[in-house]
Design an enzyme around this catalytic site. Sequence first.
Site, PDB file in Angstrom:
ATOM      1  N   THR A 208      43.525  46.502  38.740  1.00 52.99           N
ATOM      2  CA  THR A 208      43.229  46.125  40.133  1.00 52.99           C
ATOM      3  C   THR A 208      41.889  45.413  40.207  1.00 52.99           C
ATOM      4  OG1 THR A 208      43.244  46.944  42.414  1.00 52.99           O
ATOM      5  CG2 THR A 208      42.097  48.304  40.818  1.00 52.99           C
ATOM      6  N   ASN A 209      41.314  45.296  41.397  1.00 53.31           N
ATOM      7  CA  ASN A 209      40.001  44.647  41.546  1.00 53.31           C
ATOM      8  C   ASN A 209      39.201  45.377  42.623  1.00 53.31           C
ATOM      9  OD1 ASN A 209      40.653  43.406  44.216  1.00 53.31           O
ATOM     10  ND2 ASN A 209      42.203  42.386  42.972  1.00 53.31           N
ATOM     11  N   PHE A 210      38.000  44.878  42.924  1.00 57.52           N
ATOM     12  CA  PHE A 210      37.068  45.609  43.791  1.00 57.52           C
ATOM     13  C   PHE A 210      37.277  45.359  45.291  1.00 57.52           C
ATOM     14  CE2 PHE A 210      34.467  45.451  39.843  1.00 57.52           C
ATOM     15  CZ  PHE A 210      34.331  46.816  39.681  1.00 57.52           C
TER      16      PHE A 210
END
Length: 400
Positions: A208-210
Amino acid sequence: MEQQKTVLLGVTGCIAAYKACEILRLLQKAGVRVRVVMTEAATKFVGPSTFEGLTHERVLSSFFGEGDDPIPHINLAHEADLFLIAPCTANTLAKLAMGVADNLLTSAALACTAPVMVAPAANVNMYCHPATQANIQTLRDRGVKVIEADSGYLACGDEGKGRLAEPQEIVDEVLRQLGVAKGDMQGMKVMITAGPTIEPIDPVRYITNFSSGKTGYSLANAAARRGADVTIVSGPVAVDAPVGVKVVRVQTAQQMFEASEREFPNADIAIFAAAVADMRPADCAPNKLKKRLDAEALKAIKLAENPDIIASLASGKTKQTVVGFAAETQDVIENARIKLEAKNADLIIANQVGNGRAFGTDGNEIWLVGKEGTEHVPFMMKPELANIVLDKILQIRACN
Ligand code: C5P
């Protein structure tokens, strides 16, 4: 000419009382007359003279000795087109739910036949306590509009739900209720993708990402406050859904694509604020991969490309104004220009990321990159930015 509306602003005793000053100013800016009534405890947080200075009217907190009106609670209640209690403590919520009238504010509430709105603020444990939640439900059942508290860091140091909703959000709701909302997006359908996507490796791991979803949710909130019919297609986020907005929850890019495909044909405005994972593990293992046994499989995870949602939908756009984002670490504007073309968008909102910038933060600095040129918007909070972006979108639509 329409008669000026009067809001009776009730202020109760908690640290968020200072935010009532901003609520008052925003209401005045919208052309509303505001009268203030305070509880005794509220006067320990903000002095009545602050509100008197802002309203040029007498501010009352007691039945006795504060003016020449012998029945102030009745007259205050009569004057009001709406009674807003913000912030409303757990204590006052309980009194309102029970019909207790032991001070000027609660007596005015009992005497008030105009709509009543409350914006609670409390410590997370007090707010989530079953007694408080039951009181909120009682008030709702009685037709009181409750503007839910937000989640976040609380003044007491705890984290969780209990922070007073944003003053602008409260005021927008009041204006809507009074029938004097700005409403320049009335009748428009807006779809917004928001948050990250998560791409499973196996049943317990994912890529995933932030992204926090705050930008997309701020835009959704602002559009709804301006009268639009808003749907968010949202990846997993910890942000509360704005009042009056439909949220379609998804996890993977493929699910976000399918949900967006369903929403896009009906949308007038489509904003793609999600940080979609460009790649996903080509195969999701059916069982948890073991560090030792499956070390080779873990080291050699194969990736497959996800659909580019904005590019795919915008290639077949009809009436939609399409807005994308470009989060870049370098050459921000140049890259945004390339995306404007590549994704057949009408506007790209560009911002610099990295070093704690943009992702997960409450504010941002952006560039609005359109076919007619680029505009710089200096750093400001995401809810304010959202309205600037919406203004720009409406301007583009007006020119087309
Ligand atoms: O190409 P890039 O990912 O930098 O473009 C960002 C823009 O494209 C954002 O508006 C994002 O929401 C959208 N996007 C998308 N689907 C993808 C990747 C990005 O809609 N698979």
